[in-house]
Write an enzyme that holds these catalytic residues in place. Structure first.
Site, short mmCIF file in Angstrom:
data_model
loop_
_atom_site.label_atom_id
_atom_site.label_comp_id
_atom_site.label_asym_id
_atom_site.label_seq_id
_atom_site.Cartn_x
_atom_site.Cartn_y
_atom_site.Cartn_z
N HIS A 37 2.68 -17.52 -22.68
CA HIS A 37 3.84 -17.80 -21.82
C HIS A 37 5.13 -17.87 -22.65
CE1 HIS A 37 0.52 -19.97 -19.48
NE2 HIS A 37 0.98 -19.11 -18.59
N GLN A 148 1.28 -8.36 -19.91
CA GLN A 148 0.32 -7.26 -19.79
C GLN A 148 -1.10 -7.80 -19.64
OE1 GLN A 148 0.68 -4.13 -19.35
NE2 GLN A 148 -1.37 -3.34 -19.80
#
Ligand code: AMP
Length: 281
Positions: A37, A148
């Site tokens: 994150h 991704q």
């Protein structure tokens, strides 16, 4: 850093920041923040003038038997991390602010939402696209940053943005991994020591596919077979899928002539993990 729980207040503050500072980047998360994150937040910092991070464990993307109730929640430590990153706005709404009683409206990307994780988690992507479009309408970002790691989510959100003419640029950031290759995930905290060892088999199966591909194999079925064989090496791991698909449409590929996504999902005990790589011919 301002922590906001109300959608109207968030929109008001977000508009103000955009006017004052310029391009606003949004990083949507479900919290329990890790370096994956934070890499999104840092990329957002480098490409935007002001950053908003949302922290919302979205009930509509969890199935009835999934881990919504026990999903890790630690708003205080998440906020401490984000403050250190210099984030300006955190949006952490309670469920009833996002889904007022009687909410019955959905955003669905048809077809694609039934592929990969969508097949084993019916309704999952409908929940994702609905909450992400709500976040886009509340925060009104210029850019939105996604990992991704959730490659199908990226493809589906890009399609939603295109189909609905949403005025936001979708920015995709690479997968952050542990030194041994395991992709970081908030759900890794569920793993027992033994399961943590077993979890590496997802990455190994992808590496196996990459090796065969590097040797010249271009037949998707054969590559999938080699990956699945590697996955089957660990009896503690229940395979969900290992597929080779077009990264934009998520349609299965037969022969590899252009970049493809190799995506894997498996269950260890009660924990479902996903991972992926891209093959470039
Ligand atoms: P989540 O909190 O799991 O919904 O994830 C929020 C965002 O962080 C999504 O865009 C994820 O793809 C991204 N993300 C999660 N894990 C990783 C990782 N290991 N590397 C890069 N991005 C990640």
């Amino acid at each position: 850093m301002k922590v906001v729980t109300n959608p109207e207040e968030m929109r008001f503050l977000s508009r103000g920041e955009r006017t004052r500072r310029g391009r606003l980047g949004l990083v949507p998360t479900m919290g329990a923040l890790h370096d994956g994150h934070l890499s999104l937040v840092r990329t957002a910092r480098s490409r935007s003038d002001v950053i908003a991070v949302s922290i919302f464990v979205n009930p509509t993307q969890f199935g009835p038997t999934e881990d919504f109730a026990k999903y890790p929640r630690n708003l205080e430590s998440d906020c401490a991390l984000l403050e250190r990153e210099g984030v300006e706005l955190v949006f952490a709404p309670p469920v009833d602010e996002m889904y007022p009683h009687g909410a019955v409206t959905w955003v669905v990307v048809e077809g694609m939402s039934d592929r990969l994780c969508g097949r084993s988690r019916p309704g999952h992507f409908r929940g994702v696209t609905t909450v992400v479009s709500k976040l886009f309408h509340i925060v009104e970002p210029d850019l939105a940053f996604f990992g991704q790691k959730d490659a199908a989510q990226v493809a589906i959100i890009k399609r939603m943005v295109r189909d609905l003419n949403l005025p936001v640029s979708i920015e995709v950031c690479p997968i952050v991994r542990e030194p041994d290759g395991l992709a970081l995930s908030s759900r890794n905290s569920y793993l027992t020591q033994d399961e943590r060892k077993s979890a590496l088999v997802l990455y190994r199966s992808l590496m196996r596919v990459q090796e065969e591909f590097a040797k010249g194999e271009r037949d998707a079925a054969k590559l999938v077979e080699s990956g699945k064989k590697e996955l089957a090496q660990d009896p503690a791991v229940l395979q969900d899928y290992l597929e080779i698909v077009d990264p934009d449409s998520l349609e299965p590929e037969v022969t590899i002539t252009k970049p493809v996504l190799v995506a894997v999902a498996a269950v260890l005990g009660k924990t479902r993990l996903i991972d992926n790589i891209t093959l470039h011919p």
